[in-house]
Design an enzyme around this catalytic site. Structure first.
Site, PDB file in Angstrom:
ATOM      1  N   VAL A 106       0.836  -1.201   0.000  1.00  0.00           N
ATOM      2  CA  VAL A 106       0.000   0.000   0.000  1.00  0.00           C
ATOM      3  C   VAL A 106       0.874   1.256   0.000  1.00  0.00           C
ATOM      4  CG1 VAL A 106      -1.895  -1.179   1.179  1.00  0.00           C
ATOM      5  CG2 VAL A 106      -0.145  -0.032   2.550  1.00  0.00           C
ATOM      6  N   ASP A 107       2.176   1.085  -0.268  1.00  0.00           N
ATOM      7  CA  ASP A 107       3.137   2.170  -0.049  1.00  0.00           C
ATOM      8  C   ASP A 107       3.412   3.051  -1.268  1.00  0.00           C
ATOM      9  OD1 ASP A 107       4.836   0.521  -1.620  1.00  0.00           O
ATOM     10  OD2 ASP A 107       5.690  -0.422   0.169  1.00  0.00           O
ATOM     11  N   HIS A 122      -4.448  -4.561  -2.524  1.00  0.00           N
ATOM     12  CA  HIS A 122      -4.951  -4.287  -1.171  1.00  0.00           C
ATOM     13  C   HIS A 122      -5.163  -2.795  -0.936  1.00  0.00           C
ATOM     14  CE1 HIS A 122      -3.265  -8.407   0.297  1.00  0.00           C
ATOM     15  NE2 HIS A 122      -4.449  -8.517  -0.252  1.00  0.00           N
ATOM     16  N   CYS A 133     -18.910  11.462   4.926  1.00  0.00           N
ATOM     17  CA  CYS A 133     -19.322  12.160   3.696  1.00  0.00           C
ATOM     18  C   CYS A 133     -18.587  11.673   2.457  1.00  0.00           C
ATOM     19  CB  CYS A 133     -19.134  13.670   3.847  1.00  0.00           C
ATOM     20  SG  CYS A 133     -17.412  14.202   3.759  1.00  0.00           S
ATOM     21  N   CYS A 153     -16.314  17.653   8.068  1.00  0.00           N
ATOM     22  CA  CYS A 153     -17.693  17.342   8.475  1.00  0.00           C
ATOM     23  C   CYS A 153     -17.729  16.661   9.844  1.00  0.00           C
ATOM     24  CB  CYS A 153     -18.378  16.462   7.425  1.00  0.00           C
ATOM     25  SG  CYS A 153     -17.983  14.712   7.565  1.00  0.00           S
ATOM     26  N   GLY A 190       8.981 -11.294  -2.817  1.00  0.00           N
ATOM     27  CA  GLY A 190       8.842 -10.825  -1.439  1.00  0.00           C
ATOM     28  C   GLY A 190       7.463 -10.973  -0.851  1.00  0.00           C
ATOM     29  N   GLU A 218      13.387 -16.282   1.901  1.00  0.00           N
ATOM     30  CA  GLU A 218      13.120 -17.585   2.544  1.00  0.00           C
ATOM     31  C   GLU A 218      12.151 -18.396   1.689  1.00  0.00           C
ATOM     32  OE1 GLU A 218      11.434 -16.584   6.313  1.00  0.00           O
ATOM     33  OE2 GLU A 218      13.204 -15.413   6.876  1.00  0.00           O
TER      34      GLU A 218
HETATM   35  P1  NAD Z   1       4.481 -10.819   4.544  1.00  0.00           P
HETATM   36  O1  NAD Z   1       4.791  -9.789   5.558  1.00  0.00           O
HETATM   37  O2  NAD Z   1       3.494 -11.875   4.889  1.00  0.00           O
HETATM   38  O3  NAD Z   1       5.822 -11.584   4.089  1.00  0.00           O
HETATM   39  C1  NAD Z   1       6.965 -10.905   3.666  1.00  0.00           C
HETATM   40  C2  NAD Z   1       7.778 -11.829   2.781  1.00  0.00           C
HETATM   41  O4  NAD Z   1       8.885 -11.102   2.288  1.00  0.00           O
HETATM   42  C3  NAD Z   1       8.351 -13.067   3.508  1.00  0.00           C
HETATM   43  O5  NAD Z   1       8.143 -14.196   2.702  1.00  0.00           O
HETATM   44  C4  NAD Z   1       9.859 -12.748   3.626  1.00  0.00           C
HETATM   45  O6  NAD Z   1      10.668 -13.918   3.571  1.00  0.00           O
HETATM   46  C5  NAD Z   1      10.076 -11.869   2.424  1.00  0.00           C
HETATM   47  N1  NAD Z   1      11.183 -10.910   2.535  1.00  0.00           N
HETATM   48  C6  NAD Z   1      11.541 -10.154   3.604  1.00  0.00           C
HETATM   49  N2  NAD Z   1      12.565  -9.343   3.278  1.00  0.00           N
HETATM   50  C7  NAD Z   1      12.860  -9.588   1.974  1.00  0.00           C
HETATM   51  C8  NAD Z   1      13.808  -9.045   1.060  1.00  0.00           C
HETATM   52  N3  NAD Z   1      14.669  -8.086   1.411  1.00  0.00           N
HETATM   53  N4  NAD Z   1      13.830  -9.528  -0.200  1.00  0.00           N
HETATM   54  C9  NAD Z   1      12.963 -10.519  -0.603  1.00  0.00           C
HETATM   55  N5  NAD Z   1      12.035 -11.048   0.222  1.00  0.00           N
HETATM   56  C10 NAD Z   1      11.978 -10.585   1.498  1.00  0.00           C
HETATM   57  O7  NAD Z   1       4.074 -10.031   3.247  1.00  0.00           O
HETATM   58  P2  NAD Z   1       2.905 -10.260   2.213  1.00  0.00           P
HETATM   59  O8  NAD Z   1       2.969 -11.646   1.665  1.00  0.00           O
HETATM   60  O9  NAD Z   1       2.982  -9.116   1.281  1.00  0.00           O
HETATM   61  O10 NAD Z   1       1.543 -10.155   3.033  1.00  0.00           O
HETATM   62  C11 NAD Z   1       1.364  -9.179   4.007  1.00  0.00           C
HETATM   63  C12 NAD Z   1       0.253  -8.166   3.769  1.00  0.00           C
HETATM   64  O11 NAD Z   1       0.686  -7.023   4.466  1.00  0.00           O
HETATM   65  C13 NAD Z   1       0.066  -7.712   2.384  1.00  0.00           C
HETATM   66  O12 NAD Z   1      -1.263  -7.876   2.135  1.00  0.00           O
HETATM   67  C14 NAD Z   1       0.366  -6.215   2.368  1.00  0.00           C
HETATM   68  O13 NAD Z   1      -0.813  -5.522   2.003  1.00  0.00           O
HETATM   69  C15 NAD Z   1       0.591  -5.822   3.758  1.00  0.00           C
HETATM   70  N6  NAD Z   1       1.836  -5.060   4.035  1.00  0.00           N
HETATM   71  C16 NAD Z   1       2.232  -4.091   3.181  1.00  0.00           C
HETATM   72  C17 NAD Z   1       3.379  -3.377   3.432  1.00  0.00           C
HETATM   73  C18 NAD Z   1       3.797  -2.319   2.449  1.00  0.00           C
HETATM   74  O14 NAD Z   1       2.957  -1.686   1.819  1.00  0.00           O
HETATM   75  N7  NAD Z   1       5.101  -2.103   2.263  1.00  0.00           N
HETATM   76  C19 NAD Z   1       4.146  -3.660   4.556  1.00  0.00           C
HETATM   77  C20 NAD Z   1       3.693  -4.652   5.443  1.00  0.00           C
HETATM   78  C21 NAD Z   1       2.524  -5.353   5.157  1.00  0.00           C
HETATM   79 ZN    ZN Z   2     -16.601  14.103   5.886  1.00  0.00          ZN
END
Ligand code: NAD
Ligand code: ZN
Length: 253
Positions: A106-107, A122, A133, A153, A190, A218
């Site tokens: 979401v970043d 997401h 509103c 509001c 990731g 991982e």
């Molecule tokens: P998750 O947090 O469940 O898993 C993160 C995954 O990234 C793991 O498998 C881990 O091994 C891997 N990882 C960690 N560091 C890494 C790197 N440097 N390089 C490669 N892989 C790496 O994440 P998900 O599967 O995206 O699910 C979590 C939910 O959380 C998502 O729906 C997302 O919307 C939300 N989320 C978003 C953000 C963001 O916007 N940056 C941050 C946290 C969570």
């Molecule tokens: Zn409002």
């Protein structure tokens, strides 16, 4: 016959021969930008109860959810900049290799890096919506001096992201399923691949005959099952290697 020395080179060769490539990204791709993932070591759920990310908790006590979870997320998102992994995917688009990024994040970092077709599965933290509103406020203008942040509001602002317990916007889901079923390569970067229905996209791609290339620090439930092969490492390093190999392959001789 082509000799392949590394998995990055193999991925580059596969990409150079493909017609339709999509990337599915998760929180791990933004870790090198300073945003922690939810799960795993250093993850948000080590410190915060995941119940705070549920829509029912937000409705019951929005002040608390803003205080415990969303305020910190806003600080991180405000400061974060794209890393070589986001930039690498944007470069793949410029090279005409990658068409679409489906992100669970979401970043907004893919767009900031230059990717132009990003499905925010997401939702996004870039905008907030008044629950009374419907007025929208950009993240940069949201006033967090008093929590929860409120609209003129008097209504409470919520981020335009998908909380646990909420539906994925149907147009995002349908388009993602369509693209997953039509691509010939899916890069899965990731993501722990356990949040549904996002984790179904590689399964759809695989069942339709695509090569699924996983990039993660991982193993995940996809590793050795759905993934055709997995490249273990940090997303920024692995994607930079793949792009460098691909640029060599594509360079006019
Ligand atoms: P998750 O947090 O469940 O898993 C993160 C995954 O990234 C793991 O498998 C881990 O091994 C891997 N990882 C960690 N560091 C890494 C790197 N440097 N390089 C490669 N892989 C790496 O994440 P998900 O599967 O995206 O699910 C979590 C939910 O959380 C998502 O729906 C997302 O919307 C939300 N989320 C978003 C953000 C963001 O916007 N940056 C941050 C946290 C969570
Ligand atoms: Zn409002």
């Amino acid at each position: 016959m082509t000799f392949v020395e590394s998995l990055a080179e193999k991925a580059a060769l596969d990409l150079s021969r493909s017609k339709s490539v999509v990337a599915l990204t998760g929180a791990g791709i933004s870790v090198e930008s300073g945003i922690p993932p939810f799960r795993g070591k250093g993850g948000v759920w080590e410190k915060i109860d995941p119940a705070y990310a549920h829509i029912d908790t937000f409705h019951n006590d929005p002040e608390k959810v803003w205080e415990v979870l969303l305020k910190g997320l806003k600080d991180l998102v405000d400061r974060a900049r794209p890393n070589p992994a986001h930039e690498g995917l944007a470069r793949l688009e410029t090279l005409g290799v990658l068409q679409t990024v489906i992100t669970q994040n979401v970043d907004g970092l893919h767009q900031m890096a230059g990717s132009t077709d990003v499905i925010e599965f997401h939702g996004s933290f870039a905008w907030h919506k008044c629950m009374d509103c419907g007025s929208r406020c950009p993240n940069s203008e949201l006033d967090l001096n008093r929590l929860p942040p409120r609209c003129r509001c008097g209504g409470i602002f919520r981020p335009e992201l998908v909380f646990f317990g909420e539906m994925i916007p149907s147009h995002h889901l349908m388009r993602s399923e369509q693209i997953a079923s039509e691509c010939d390569i899916m890069l899965v970067v990731g993501t722990s691949a356990i949040v549904q229905p996002a984790a179904l996209m590689p399964v759809i791609a695989k069942n339709a005959g695509a090569t699924v290339i996983e990039i993660n620090k991982e193993p995940t439930p996809l590793t050795g099952t759905i993934s055709s092969y997995s490249i273990m490492g940090k997303a920024g390093e692995v994607i930079s290697d793949i792009v460098a190999e691909l640029e060599l392959i594509m360079k006019p001789q």
